[in-house]
Scaffold this active site. Structure first.
Site, PDB file in Angstrom:
ATOM      1  CG  HIS A   7      -3.136 -34.160 -27.121  1.00 57.85           C
ATOM      2  ND1 HIS A   7      -3.879 -35.129 -27.753  1.00 57.85           N
ATOM      3  CD2 HIS A   7      -3.915 -33.689 -26.119  1.00 57.85           C
ATOM      4  CE1 HIS A   7      -5.056 -35.242 -27.161  1.00 57.85           C
ATOM      5  NE2 HIS A   7      -5.103 -34.373 -26.163  1.00 57.85           N
ATOM      6  CB  CYS A  60      -6.154 -38.463 -30.234  1.00 56.60           C
ATOM      7  SG  CYS A  60      -5.688 -36.720 -30.419  1.00 56.60           S
ATOM      8  CB  CYS A  84      -2.300 -35.901 -32.421  1.00 56.64           C
ATOM      9  SG  CYS A  84      -2.397 -35.020 -30.843  1.00 56.64           S
ATOM     10  CD  GLU A 121       0.571 -37.134 -30.090  1.00 56.62           C
ATOM     11  OE1 GLU A 121       0.071 -38.261 -30.242  1.00 56.62           O
ATOM     12  OE2 GLU A 121       0.301 -36.403 -29.106  1.00 56.62           O
TER      13      GLU A 121
END
Length: 175
Positions: free
Chosen positions: A75, A105, A108, A77
């Site tokens: 992801h 999410c 993260c 992040e």
């Protein structure tokens, strides 16, 4: 100066035009995160972009790369945190702010807490999976060893529009 004329910027010819330096703002950093999200969109990734800022300067940039890397943890992040840790030379990012186009999410959000990110700034909420206040708020749980300051809704419409466009295109019938 006889015969000299001013250029279109109001200065004299052959003079260097230096624009005023603007103070960094949440919107300016979110625009950079949006540029990263647009790169993800172009690569057919879920268009989430992220930047990490320290002392008013971007030290890390990333976009989702789950499909490219075949890695569920890739992801924006997570990738940006890894870059920022390398730039700082430490896993603790207590003087850093993270800007991301969509609410993080749980994975993260947990990484933000563990990395000690000072502040999270995000664009649009994720009502079904957001862990910064929508579904759950991992970033400010009193039982965890760190809490992040959270600012939401920065360039919300632009961030939401990009994600909506991506999923609309994916659901469109293929000819």
């Amino acid at each position: 100066m006889p015969g000299a004329s001013r250029d279109h910027l109001g200065g004299w010819p052959n003079r260097l035009y230096i624009p005023a330096v603007l103070e960094p703002t949440d919107a300016a950093f979110m625009r950079e995160a949006l540029r990263q999200a647009e790169k993800a969109f172009a690569a057919e990734e879920v268009p989430v972009g992220c930047v990490v800022v320290r002392a008013g300067k971007v030290i890390a940039r990333a976009q989702n790369q789950v499909e490219l890397l075949k890695d569920a943890t890739a992801h924006a992040e997570m990738l940006a945190i890894t870059q920022a840790e390398a730039a700082v030379g430490d896993w603790r990012l207590a003087d850093c702010d993270l800007y991301v186009t969509k609410e993080p999410c749980p994975m993260c959000a947990g990484a933000l807490v563990h990395a000690r990110i000072r502040r999270l700034i995000f664009g649009c909420s994720d009502d079904r999976g957001g862990a910064a206040g929508s579904m759950i708020n991992l970033l400010q749980m009193p039982t965890l060893n760190h809490r992040c300051e959270v600012t939401s809704g920065v360039l919300r419409d632009e961030c939401a529009s990009l994600i909506q466009s991506f999923f609309r295109a994916r659901r469109a019938p293929k000819s």
